[in-house]
Scaffold this motif. Structure first.
Motif, PDB file in Angstrom:
ATOM      1  N   GLN A 132       2.693  -8.934  10.360  1.00  0.00           N
ATOM      2  CA  GLN A 132       4.065  -9.271   9.977  1.00  0.00           C
ATOM      3  C   GLN A 132       4.524  -8.459   8.763  1.00  0.00           C
ATOM      4  OE1 GLN A 132       1.706 -11.987  10.633  1.00  0.00           O
ATOM      5  NE2 GLN A 132       2.409 -11.528  12.688  1.00  0.00           N
ATOM      6  N   GLY A 133       4.115  -7.208   8.752  1.00  0.00           N
ATOM      7  CA  GLY A 133       4.479  -6.320   7.655  1.00  0.00           C
ATOM      8  C   GLY A 133       5.494  -5.281   8.072  1.00  0.00           C
ATOM      9  N   THR A 134       5.688  -4.322   7.193  1.00  0.00           N
ATOM     10  CA  THR A 134       6.607  -3.218   7.457  1.00  0.00           C
ATOM     11  C   THR A 134       5.963  -1.914   7.003  1.00  0.00           C
ATOM     12  OG1 THR A 134       7.681  -3.412   5.299  1.00  0.00           O
ATOM     13  CG2 THR A 134       8.669  -4.660   7.123  1.00  0.00           C
ATOM     14  N   ILE A 135       6.454  -0.832   7.554  1.00  0.00           N
ATOM     15  CA  ILE A 135       6.052   0.493   7.085  1.00  0.00           C
ATOM     16  C   ILE A 135       7.327   1.320   6.946  1.00  0.00           C
ATOM     17  CG2 ILE A 135       5.545   1.269   9.450  1.00  0.00           C
ATOM     18  CD1 ILE A 135       3.353   3.076   8.180  1.00  0.00           C
ATOM     19  N   ALA A 136       7.446   1.966   5.812  1.00  0.00           N
ATOM     20  CA  ALA A 136       8.651   2.750   5.529  1.00  0.00           C
ATOM     21  C   ALA A 136       8.233   4.121   5.013  1.00  0.00           C
ATOM     22  CB  ALA A 136       9.514   2.040   4.490  1.00  0.00           C
ATOM     23  N   VAL A 137       9.116   5.074   5.193  1.00  0.00           N
ATOM     24  CA  VAL A 137       8.846   6.426   4.712  1.00  0.00           C
ATOM     25  C   VAL A 137      10.040   6.916   3.904  1.00  0.00           C
ATOM     26  CG1 VAL A 137       9.680   7.505   6.842  1.00  0.00           C
ATOM     27  CG2 VAL A 137       8.096   8.754   5.371  1.00  0.00           C
ATOM     28  N   LYS A 138       9.735   7.564   2.795  1.00  0.00           N
ATOM     29  CA  LYS A 138      10.732   8.282   2.005  1.00  0.00           C
ATOM     30  C   LYS A 138      10.208   9.699   1.871  1.00  0.00           C
ATOM     31  CE  LYS A 138      12.494   4.477  -0.772  1.00  0.00           C
ATOM     32  NZ  LYS A 138      12.709   3.953  -2.103  1.00  0.00           N
ATOM     33  N   THR A 139      11.058  10.649   2.165  1.00  0.00           N
ATOM     34  CA  THR A 139      10.608  12.030   2.123  1.00  0.00           C
ATOM     35  C   THR A 139      11.730  12.938   1.658  1.00  0.00           C
ATOM     36  OG1 THR A 139       9.525  13.777   3.404  1.00  0.00           O
ATOM     37  CG2 THR A 139      11.138  12.419   4.577  1.00  0.00           C
ATOM     38  N   THR A 140      11.342  13.973   0.973  1.00  0.00           N
ATOM     39  CA  THR A 140      12.276  15.004   0.552  1.00  0.00           C
ATOM     40  C   THR A 140      11.683  16.328   0.972  1.00  0.00           C
ATOM     41  OG1 THR A 140      12.933  13.689  -1.359  1.00  0.00           O
ATOM     42  CG2 THR A 140      13.495  16.023  -1.397  1.00  0.00           C
ATOM     43  N   PRO A 141      12.307  17.013   1.935  1.00  0.00           N
ATOM     44  CA  PRO A 141      11.772  18.297   2.352  1.00  0.00           C
ATOM     45  C   PRO A 141      11.551  19.225   1.153  1.00  0.00           C
ATOM     46  CG  PRO A 141      13.456  17.591   3.891  1.00  0.00           C
ATOM     47  CD  PRO A 141      13.481  16.621   2.722  1.00  0.00           C
ATOM     48  N   GLY A 142      10.359  19.780   1.113  1.00  0.00           N
ATOM     49  CA  GLY A 142       9.991  20.671   0.018  1.00  0.00           C
ATOM     50  C   GLY A 142       9.425  19.966  -1.205  1.00  0.00           C
ATOM     51  N   ARG A 143       9.424  18.616  -1.221  1.00  0.00           N
ATOM     52  CA  ARG A 143       8.972  17.895  -2.413  1.00  0.00           C
ATOM     53  C   ARG A 143       7.895  16.861  -2.138  1.00  0.00           C
ATOM     54  NH1 ARG A 143      12.863  16.657  -6.823  1.00  0.00           N
ATOM     55  NH2 ARG A 143      10.888  16.937  -7.870  1.00  0.00           N
ATOM     56  N   GLY A 144       7.763  16.368  -0.903  1.00  0.00           N
ATOM     57  CA  GLY A 144       6.710  15.414  -0.618  1.00  0.00           C
ATOM     58  C   GLY A 144       7.200  14.189   0.140  1.00  0.00           C
ATOM     59  N   THR A 145       6.240  13.301   0.418  1.00  0.00           N
ATOM     60  CA  THR A 145       6.496  12.123   1.234  1.00  0.00           C
ATOM     61  C   THR A 145       5.753  10.926   0.676  1.00  0.00           C
ATOM     62  OG1 THR A 145       6.744  13.511   3.197  1.00  0.00           O
ATOM     63  CG2 THR A 145       6.271  11.184   3.585  1.00  0.00           C
ATOM     64  N   THR A 146       6.390   9.753   0.781  1.00  0.00           N
ATOM     65  CA  THR A 146       5.750   8.498   0.392  1.00  0.00           C
ATOM     66  C   THR A 146       5.874   7.514   1.543  1.00  0.00           C
ATOM     67  OG1 THR A 146       6.329   8.846  -1.931  1.00  0.00           O
ATOM     68  CG2 THR A 146       5.752   6.590  -1.272  1.00  0.00           C
ATOM     69  N   PHE A 147       4.743   6.997   1.993  1.00  0.00           N
ATOM     70  CA  PHE A 147       4.709   5.909   2.966  1.00  0.00           C
ATOM     71  C   PHE A 147       4.395   4.627   2.209  1.00  0.00           C
ATOM     72  CE2 PHE A 147       3.998   9.441   5.821  1.00  0.00           C
ATOM     73  CZ  PHE A 147       4.655   9.053   6.974  1.00  0.00           C
ATOM     74  N   THR A 148       5.160   3.570   2.480  1.00  0.00           N
ATOM     75  CA  THR A 148       4.917   2.266   1.868  1.00  0.00           C
ATOM     76  C   THR A 148       4.692   1.254   2.980  1.00  0.00           C
ATOM     77  OG1 THR A 148       6.328   2.830  -0.010  1.00  0.00           O
ATOM     78  CG2 THR A 148       5.833   0.490   0.321  1.00  0.00           C
ATOM     79  N   VAL A 149       3.506   0.652   2.966  1.00  0.00           N
ATOM     80  CA  VAL A 149       3.157  -0.387   3.930  1.00  0.00           C
ATOM     81  C   VAL A 149       3.160  -1.699   3.170  1.00  0.00           C
ATOM     82  CG1 VAL A 149       1.471  -1.185   5.630  1.00  0.00           C
ATOM     83  CG2 VAL A 149       1.700   1.269   5.155  1.00  0.00           C
ATOM     84  N   THR A 150       3.971  -2.656   3.621  1.00  0.00           N
ATOM     85  CA  THR A 150       4.134  -3.930   2.924  1.00  0.00           C
ATOM     86  C   THR A 150       3.632  -5.058   3.810  1.00  0.00           C
ATOM     87  OG1 THR A 150       6.084  -3.038   1.806  1.00  0.00           O
ATOM     88  CG2 THR A 150       5.817  -5.428   1.770  1.00  0.00           C
ATOM     89  N   LEU A 202       0.873  -1.156   0.000  1.00  0.00           N
ATOM     90  CA  LEU A 202       0.000   0.000   0.000  1.00  0.00           C
ATOM     91  C   LEU A 202       0.915   1.213   0.000  1.00  0.00           C
ATOM     92  CD1 LEU A 202      -2.695   1.535   0.423  1.00  0.00           C
ATOM     93  CD2 LEU A 202      -2.324   1.227   2.883  1.00  0.00           C
ATOM     94  N   ILE A 203       0.790   2.043  -1.018  1.00  0.00           N
ATOM     95  CA  ILE A 203       1.674   3.196  -1.184  1.00  0.00           C
ATOM     96  C   ILE A 203       0.832   4.464  -1.115  1.00  0.00           C
ATOM     97  CG2 ILE A 203       3.327   4.329  -2.718  1.00  0.00           C
ATOM     98  CD1 ILE A 203       3.601   1.398  -3.994  1.00  0.00           C
ATOM     99  N   VAL A 204       1.200   5.359  -0.212  1.00  0.00           N
ATOM    100  CA  VAL A 204       0.504   6.637  -0.047  1.00  0.00           C
ATOM    101  C   VAL A 204       1.531   7.736  -0.258  1.00  0.00           C
ATOM    102  CG1 VAL A 204      -0.862   8.073   1.493  1.00  0.00           C
ATOM    103  CG2 VAL A 204      -1.087   5.578   1.617  1.00  0.00           C
ATOM    104  N   GLN A 205       1.276   8.585  -1.245  1.00  0.00           N
ATOM    105  CA  GLN A 205       2.246   9.611  -1.637  1.00  0.00           C
ATOM    106  C   GLN A 205       1.579  10.973  -1.696  1.00  0.00           C
ATOM    107  OE1 GLN A 205       3.715   9.034  -5.621  1.00  0.00           O
ATOM    108  NE2 GLN A 205       5.475  10.334  -5.288  1.00  0.00           N
ATOM    109  N   ASP A 206       2.276  11.977  -1.193  1.00  0.00           N
ATOM    110  CA  ASP A 206       1.799  13.348  -1.354  1.00  0.00           C
ATOM    111  C   ASP A 206       2.920  14.221  -1.906  1.00  0.00           C
ATOM    112  OD1 ASP A 206       3.456  14.531   0.652  1.00  0.00           O
ATOM    113  OD2 ASP A 206       1.963  14.195   2.193  1.00  0.00           O
ATOM    114  N   TRP A 207       2.557  15.416  -2.285  1.00  0.00           N
ATOM    115  CA  TRP A 207       3.520  16.374  -2.831  1.00  0.00           C
ATOM    116  C   TRP A 207       3.546  17.619  -1.961  1.00  0.00           C
ATOM    117  CZ3 TRP A 207       0.588  13.050  -5.555  1.00  0.00           C
ATOM    118  CH2 TRP A 207       1.265  12.201  -6.420  1.00  0.00           C
TER     119      TRP A 207
END
Length: 107
Positions: free
Chosen positions: A74-92, A27-32
């Motif tokens: 038994q999943g994972t949650i990860a975040v990738k973010t770039t200040p000023g550009r947005g964030t993506t959370f990935t739940v596996t 499950l991928i949730v992304q914003d800008w």
């Protein structure tokens, strides 16, 4: 301007996607939006961490989400973010085929 001020967002849009990869469902949730500042990134999953003013939020949402995903699914949650550009959370989640022969179809 507060960290969570609506005036700081570039695009008020969120992308949500679900896919299957390597026998896992994602499950991928992304914003800008404005992204998550570096000084907050390591703390966002800690209980009671909040960037809001006192009495405006408890800061338990992401910590509870992480616990449920890891402990009960038994999943994972990860975040990738770039200040000023947005964030993506990935739940596996591990993909577990249905034992009932039913499949969920999302249109």
């Amino acid at each position: 301007m507060p960290y969570d001020s609506p005036d700081t967002y570039k695009r008020r849009e969120v992308r949500i996607a679900i896919d299957r990869k390597n026998n896992h469902l994602r499950l991928i949730v992304q914003d800008w939006g404005m992204g998550i500042p570096d000084e907050y990134r390591e703390r966002i999953f800690r209980p009671f961490f909040s960037t809001k003013e006192p009495h405006k939020g408890m800061g338990i949402g992401l910590s509870i989400t992480k616990e449920i995903v890891e402990k009960y699914f038994q999943g994972t949650i990860a975040v990738k973010t770039t200040p000023g550009r947005g964030t993506t959370f990935t739940v596996t989640f591990p993909h577990v085929p249905s034992t009932h022969g039913e499949q969920l179809h999302i249109d």
